[in-house]
Design a protein around this motif. Structure first.
Motif, short mmCIF file in Angstrom:
data_model
loop_
_atom_site.label_atom_id
_atom_site.label_comp_id
_atom_site.label_asym_id
_atom_site.label_seq_id
_atom_site.Cartn_x
_atom_site.Cartn_y
_atom_site.Cartn_z
N GLY A 36 0.79 -1.23 0.00
CA GLY A 36 0.00 0.00 0.00
C GLY A 36 0.82 1.27 0.00
N GLU A 37 2.14 1.18 0.25
CA GLU A 37 2.97 2.38 0.24
C GLU A 37 3.29 2.81 -1.19
OE1 GLU A 37 5.39 2.84 4.30
OE2 GLU A 37 6.31 1.43 2.89
N ARG A 38 3.67 4.08 -1.31
CA ARG A 38 4.06 4.65 -2.60
C ARG A 38 5.57 4.59 -2.72
NH1 ARG A 38 0.04 7.67 -0.35
NH2 ARG A 38 1.57 9.05 0.64
N PHE A 39 6.05 3.99 -3.81
CA PHE A 39 7.48 3.75 -4.01
C PHE A 39 7.91 4.33 -5.34
CE2 PHE A 39 10.66 0.76 -5.92
CZ PHE A 39 11.74 1.16 -5.16
N LEU A 40 9.02 5.08 -5.32
CA LEU A 40 9.61 5.63 -6.54
C LEU A 40 11.04 5.13 -6.66
CD1 LEU A 40 9.85 7.60 -8.98
CD2 LEU A 40 10.49 9.38 -7.32
N VAL A 41 11.39 4.61 -7.85
CA VAL A 41 12.77 4.25 -8.14
C VAL A 41 13.26 5.12 -9.29
CG1 VAL A 41 12.03 2.30 -9.60
CG2 VAL A 41 14.39 2.42 -8.77
N GLN A 42 14.43 5.73 -9.10
CA GLN A 42 15.05 6.51 -10.16
C GLN A 42 15.82 5.56 -11.07
OE1 GLN A 42 14.16 9.49 -10.34
NE2 GLN A 42 14.20 10.59 -8.41
N GLY A 43 15.65 5.72 -12.38
CA GLY A 43 16.33 4.83 -13.32
C GLY A 43 15.62 3.50 -13.42
N GLY A 44 14.35 3.54 -13.81
CA GLY A 44 13.51 2.35 -13.75
C GLY A 44 13.83 1.27 -14.75
N THR A 45 14.64 1.54 -15.78
CA THR A 45 14.92 0.51 -16.76
C THR A 45 16.32 -0.09 -16.62
OG1 THR A 45 15.56 2.20 -18.39
CG2 THR A 45 13.29 1.37 -18.48
N SER A 46 17.05 0.29 -15.60
CA SER A 46 18.33 -0.35 -15.31
C SER A 46 18.05 -1.75 -14.75
CB SER A 46 19.11 0.46 -14.29
OG SER A 46 18.41 0.48 -13.05
N GLY A 47 19.10 -2.54 -14.60
CA GLY A 47 18.92 -3.83 -13.95
C GLY A 47 18.34 -3.69 -12.56
N ILE A 48 18.86 -2.73 -11.80
CA ILE A 48 18.34 -2.46 -10.46
C ILE A 48 16.89 -1.99 -10.55
CG2 ILE A 48 18.51 -0.88 -8.47
CD1 ILE A 48 20.67 -2.97 -8.39
N GLY A 49 16.61 -1.08 -11.47
CA GLY A 49 15.28 -0.51 -11.58
C GLY A 49 14.23 -1.54 -11.94
N THR A 50 14.51 -2.40 -12.93
CA THR A 50 13.52 -3.39 -13.33
C THR A 50 13.27 -4.40 -12.21
OG1 THR A 50 15.28 -4.66 -14.43
CG2 THR A 50 13.98 -3.18 -15.79
N MET A 51 14.31 -4.73 -11.45
CA MET A 51 14.13 -5.63 -10.32
C MET A 51 13.34 -4.94 -9.21
SD MET A 51 14.64 -8.61 -8.90
CE MET A 51 15.78 -9.36 -10.05
N ALA A 52 13.65 -3.67 -8.93
CA ALA A 52 12.96 -2.94 -7.86
C ALA A 52 11.47 -2.80 -8.16
CB ALA A 52 13.60 -1.57 -7.67
N ILE A 53 11.13 -2.49 -9.41
CA ILE A 53 9.72 -2.37 -9.79
C ILE A 53 8.98 -3.66 -9.49
CG2 ILE A 53 8.15 -2.20 -11.76
CD1 ILE A 53 10.18 -0.23 -13.00
N GLN A 54 9.56 -4.77 -9.89
CA GLN A 54 8.86 -6.05 -9.74
C GLN A 54 8.74 -6.47 -8.28
OE1 GLN A 54 9.77 -9.04 -13.05
NE2 GLN A 54 11.55 -7.67 -13.11
N ILE A 55 9.81 -6.28 -7.51
CA ILE A 55 9.74 -6.65 -6.10
C ILE A 55 8.72 -5.78 -5.37
CG2 ILE A 55 11.01 -6.62 -3.92
CD1 ILE A 55 13.45 -7.62 -5.44
N ALA A 56 8.74 -4.47 -5.66
CA ALA A 56 7.78 -3.57 -5.01
C ALA A 56 6.35 -3.94 -5.38
CB ALA A 56 8.08 -2.12 -5.40
N ASN A 57 6.12 -4.28 -6.64
CA ASN A 57 4.78 -4.74 -7.05
C ASN A 57 4.38 -6.00 -6.30
OD1 ASN A 57 3.83 -2.84 -8.90
ND2 ASN A 57 4.97 -3.72 -10.59
N ALA A 58 5.31 -6.95 -6.21
CA ALA A 58 5.01 -8.21 -5.53
C ALA A 58 4.69 -8.00 -4.06
CB ALA A 58 6.19 -9.17 -5.69
N LEU A 59 5.26 -6.96 -3.46
CA LEU A 59 4.99 -6.65 -2.06
C LEU A 59 3.70 -5.84 -1.87
CD1 LEU A 59 8.60 -5.73 -0.88
CD2 LEU A 59 7.35 -7.86 -0.44
N GLY A 60 3.07 -5.44 -2.99
CA GLY A 60 1.80 -4.72 -2.90
C GLY A 60 1.92 -3.22 -2.83
N ALA A 61 3.09 -2.68 -3.18
CA ALA A 61 3.27 -1.22 -3.17
C ALA A 61 2.72 -0.63 -4.46
CB ALA A 61 4.75 -0.88 -3.03
N ARG A 62 2.47 0.69 -4.44
CA ARG A 62 2.17 1.45 -5.66
C ARG A 62 3.50 2.00 -6.17
NH1 ARG A 62 -1.91 5.95 -4.08
NH2 ARG A 62 -1.75 6.36 -6.34
#
Length: 330
Positions: A145-171
């Motif tokens: 339910g929290e709001r999460f922003l990652v800078q550089g969303g298409t890097s290896g780190i960014g693509t992984m962060a997006i998916q993990i945050a989604n899996a945890l239920g964040a926006r």
């Protein structure tokens, strides 16, 4: 049979990608608590390029060869290792040495290949998974339910962060600098912000502010990151591509109860990395095996073409991970 010599790619001097050259090196020997891996694939990461440029020295005792992650087959076992046997296929976080046919690492920094994941894709996991999980889950305490922003969303780190945050239920929101990259972010399930045409601070303010922000840019982004946070928000820094210094008004940190923290993975102790590996095995690997999180692969190159892989990374046009094929998969 383990040969005496192997092919590797070394940094011949500090400089541009062309300083990466193929050489013959002695095959390393697994020491106490270590395993020897015959490498199938190795990941290419920003710290490799920083090391190549002379800006990021390997820690004491680590190989001078670049390469912080790999997948492959265990072919040697050091004294005191009980959890692996010869023939096991693993992916591993490395202190260095991944750009080679053989590499050693602490046994507790290796993980089994997730079910349904190829050796190529598994080699793209360790550096990003260790980094993202330890910083947005352990350190950043991201919740559903929290709001999460990652800078550089298409890097290896960014693509992984997006998916993990989604899996945890964040926006999830993520920044990128082109329409193609923004579309890739959208397909991963995050709201893209084109930093060339939009102000991420305004976008997050409109949504209520980021509860957690993961940044790799630094420089003048640091003050803007703080403004993009909600009250009680957390900023986690993991790199400074734009510089490590900034003018910050600390009054807002006090008045809005903000948390500023960060970490870098490579200098951490073996015990700390082993702890992260246990967390990944228990919590992230099931998400990967369920298909909720997967490595995003941009491109692959033969080990001998490591310089071309570095050139690709430094264009910043890649989406996801760049990989080096060291040996044929078996």
């Amino acid at each position: 049979m383990i040969p005496d010599m192997m092919q590797a790619v070394e940094i011949t001097e500090a400089g541009a990608p062309e300083v990466l050259k193929s050489v013959a090196r002695a095959v390393p020997v697994a020491g106490h608590g270590q395993i020897l891996i015959r490498v199938a694939w190795a990941g290419v990461n920003r710290p490799d390029a920083l090391q190549r440029a002379g800006l990021y020295a390997p820690p004491a005792g680590a190989s001078d060869l670049p390469g912080l992650e790999c997948s492959g087959t265990v072919v040697g076992i050091g004294i005191g290792v009980n959890r692996w046997k010869v023939g096991d296929q693993v992916c591993a976080l490395l202190p260095g040495g991944g750009y080679a046919e053989y590499v050693t690492c602490p046994a507790d920094h290796a993980l089994p290949i997730p079910k349904g994941v190829s050796l190529r894709d598994a080699a793209a996991l360790p550096e990003t998974a260790f980094t993202v999980w330890s910083n947005i889950v352990t350190r950043g305490r991201l919740k559903a339910g929290e709001r999460f922003l990652v800078q550089g969303g298409t890097s290896g780190i960014g693509t992984m962060a997006i998916q993990i945050a989604n899996a945890l239920g964040a926006r999830v929101w993520a920044t990128a600098g082109s329409d193609d990259k923004c579309e890739a972010i959208r397909k991963l399930g995050a709201t893209p912000i084109n930093y060339r045409t939009e102000d991420f601070v305004a976008v997050l303010h409109k949504a209520g502010g980021a509860n957690l922000l993961l940044d790799m840019v630094g420089g003048d982004y640091i003050a803007r990151n703080l403004r993009a946070l909600a009250d009680d928000g957390r900023l986690v820094m993991i790199a400074f591509l734009g510089g490590a210094k900034a003018d910050i008004n600390f009054a807002q940190i006090m008045m809005r109860r903000l948390t500023v923290t960060g970490s870098t993975l490579r200098p951490q102790t073996d015990a700390a990395k082993a702890s992260i590996a246990r967390d990944l095995s228990a919590q992230l690997w099931p998400l990967i095996e369920a298909g909720a999180v997967r490595p995003i692969i941009d491109s692959t190159y033969p080990l001998a073409d490591a310089a071309l892989a570095h050139e690709r990374m430094e264009t910043s046009k890649h989406i996801g991970k760049i990989m080096l094929q060291v040996a044929a998969e078996s």
